[in-house]
Design a protein around this motif. Structure first.
Motif, short mmCIF file in Angstrom:
data_model
loop_
_atom_site.label_atom_id
_atom_site.label_comp_id
_atom_site.label_asym_id
_atom_site.label_seq_id
_atom_site.Cartn_x
_atom_site.Cartn_y
_atom_site.Cartn_z
N PHE A 72 -12.69 -1.14 -14.16
CA PHE A 72 -12.44 -1.50 -12.87
C PHE A 72 -13.52 -1.92 -11.90
N ARG A 73 -14.55 -1.52 -12.26
CA ARG A 73 -15.82 -2.26 -11.37
C ARG A 73 -16.46 -3.01 -12.40
N ALA A 74 -17.37 -2.51 -13.53
CA ALA A 74 -18.19 -3.25 -14.05
C ALA A 74 -17.75 -4.18 -14.67
N ALA A 75 -16.33 -4.19 -15.37
CA ALA A 75 -16.01 -5.40 -16.23
C ALA A 75 -15.32 -6.47 -15.30
N LEU A 92 -1.36 7.80 -4.44
CA LEU A 92 -2.04 6.31 -4.58
C LEU A 92 -2.87 6.14 -3.41
N ALA A 93 -2.51 6.41 -2.31
CA ALA A 93 -3.33 6.16 -1.30
C ALA A 93 -4.63 6.71 -1.10
N LEU A 94 -4.98 8.01 -2.00
CA LEU A 94 -6.01 8.42 -2.19
C LEU A 94 -6.95 7.91 -3.13
N ALA A 95 -6.21 7.54 -4.38
CA ALA A 95 -6.73 6.54 -5.29
C ALA A 95 -7.16 5.35 -4.72
N ALA A 96 -6.60 4.62 -3.80
CA ALA A 96 -7.20 3.46 -3.18
C ALA A 96 -8.54 3.67 -2.22
N VAL A 97 -8.27 5.14 -1.61
CA VAL A 97 -9.61 5.34 -0.83
C VAL A 97 -10.85 5.53 -1.95
N LEU A 98 -10.66 6.39 -3.07
CA LEU A 98 -11.63 6.43 -4.14
C LEU A 98 -12.00 5.24 -4.54
N GLY A 99 -11.22 4.33 -4.95
CA GLY A 99 -11.52 3.06 -5.35
C GLY A 99 -12.35 1.99 -4.33
N VAL A 100 -12.25 2.46 -3.32
CA VAL A 100 -13.08 1.60 -2.31
C VAL A 100 -14.39 2.25 -2.20
N GLY A 101 -14.32 3.77 -2.20
CA GLY A 101 -15.77 4.31 -2.34
C GLY A 101 -16.28 3.93 -3.66
N CYS A 102 -15.75 3.91 -4.74
CA CYS A 102 -16.50 3.45 -6.08
C CYS A 102 -17.00 2.02 -5.88
N THR A 103 -16.12 1.07 -5.34
CA THR A 103 -16.62 -0.26 -5.32
C THR A 103 -17.85 -0.32 -4.28
N LEU A 134 -23.23 1.14 -12.94
CA LEU A 134 -22.16 2.03 -13.41
C LEU A 134 -22.27 3.27 -13.32
N VAL A 135 -23.38 4.06 -13.36
CA VAL A 135 -23.79 5.44 -13.14
C VAL A 135 -23.28 5.77 -11.91
N ALA A 136 -23.78 5.03 -10.59
CA ALA A 136 -23.57 5.25 -9.25
C ALA A 136 -21.78 5.29 -8.91
N ALA A 137 -21.16 4.36 -9.38
CA ALA A 137 -19.55 4.13 -9.48
C ALA A 137 -19.05 5.42 -10.21
N ALA A 138 -19.39 5.66 -11.33
CA ALA A 138 -18.82 6.65 -12.14
C ALA A 138 -18.99 8.18 -11.53
N LEU A 139 -20.17 8.12 -10.80
CA LEU A 139 -20.45 9.74 -9.92
C LEU A 139 -19.76 9.49 -8.94
N THR A 140 -19.55 8.57 -8.12
CA THR A 140 -18.66 8.46 -7.07
C THR A 140 -17.25 8.69 -7.36
N HIS A 141 -16.73 8.50 -8.61
CA HIS A 141 -15.30 8.71 -8.89
C HIS A 141 -15.23 10.17 -9.31
N TRP A 142 -16.28 10.64 -9.97
CA TRP A 142 -16.24 12.03 -10.59
C TRP A 142 -16.10 13.24 -9.79
N LEU A 143 -17.14 13.06 -8.66
CA LEU A 143 -17.12 14.29 -7.59
C LEU A 143 -15.84 14.26 -6.84
N PRO A 144 -15.32 13.22 -6.25
CA PRO A 144 -14.06 13.67 -5.59
C PRO A 144 -13.02 14.33 -6.43
#
Length: 184
Positions: free
Chosen positions: A75-78, A130-141, A151-161
């Motif tokens: 969803f980010r890299a590709a 779904l609202a929280l997933a959207a917030v997380l997606g914005v953070g990962c982006t 990719l590592v930064a986005a993955a860690l941003t996803h993983w921690l929350p």
């Protein structure tokens, strides 16, 4: 199209954030949690339910792979431009990048609706999730953008929350069957 996606993922996998980038990523993770916590607590989606450390360690090792790296690779890299693949397509401003990220973000949120596990499906179809997933997606982006496509930064941003939700705020009990109902 597939070739470009693979090139983007490969470039994102080797993009190494600087110390300054990591500081920005830490701020993004903190902001993502600061936005998500009040939403989750006020809507009662989050509930303080820490789980046993013996469960946390192996599960956290798995969640860095999926959803961490797996979802971020898709969803980010590709789906988003990478400066090493096509420098002219990587926007100079976050606003421009956010516009390019709107469709992948919508796909990321909608992807959670497709879950074959009946118990998890009820969680992933919950509007609060779904609202929280959207917030997380914005953070990962945002992490992906500020690091120049890491990719590592986005993955860690996803993983921690996600781990905070799973292991401290009741997520584990929402998506995993209780021990008493598991078949031997």
């Amino acid at each position: 199209m597939y070739e470009t996606a693979w090139k983007r993922v490969a470039a994102a996998a080797i993009t190494t954030p600087t110390a300054g980038d990591w500081f920005q990523v830490a701020c993004i993770v903190a902001a993502t949690c600061a936005i998500s916590l009040p939403i989750g607590l006020q809507t009662k989606f989050f509930k303080f339910e820490p789980i046993k450390l013996a469960t946390v360690i192996p599960a956290a090792m798995f969640t860095i792979i999926a959803p961490g790296f797996t979802e971020e690779a898709i969803f980010r890299a590709a789906l988003l431009p990478h400066p090493a693949v096509n420098p002219k397509a990587f926007p100079a401003s976050f606003v421009e990048f956010a516009l390019k990220a709107a469709v992948p973000l919508a796909i990321f949120v909608a992807y959670h609706l497709v879950n074959p596990d009946k118990r998890a499906r009820s969680v992933f179809w919950d509007a609060r999730f779904l609202a929280l997933a959207a917030v997380l997606g914005v953070g990962c982006t945002a992490s992906y953008y500020v690091t120049g496509g890491s990719l590592v930064a986005a993955a860690l941003t996803h993983w921690l929350p996600v781990n905070l939700w799973l292991f401290v705020l009741g997520g584990w009990n929402k998506v995993q069957p209780p021990e008493s109902s598991k078949k031997e």
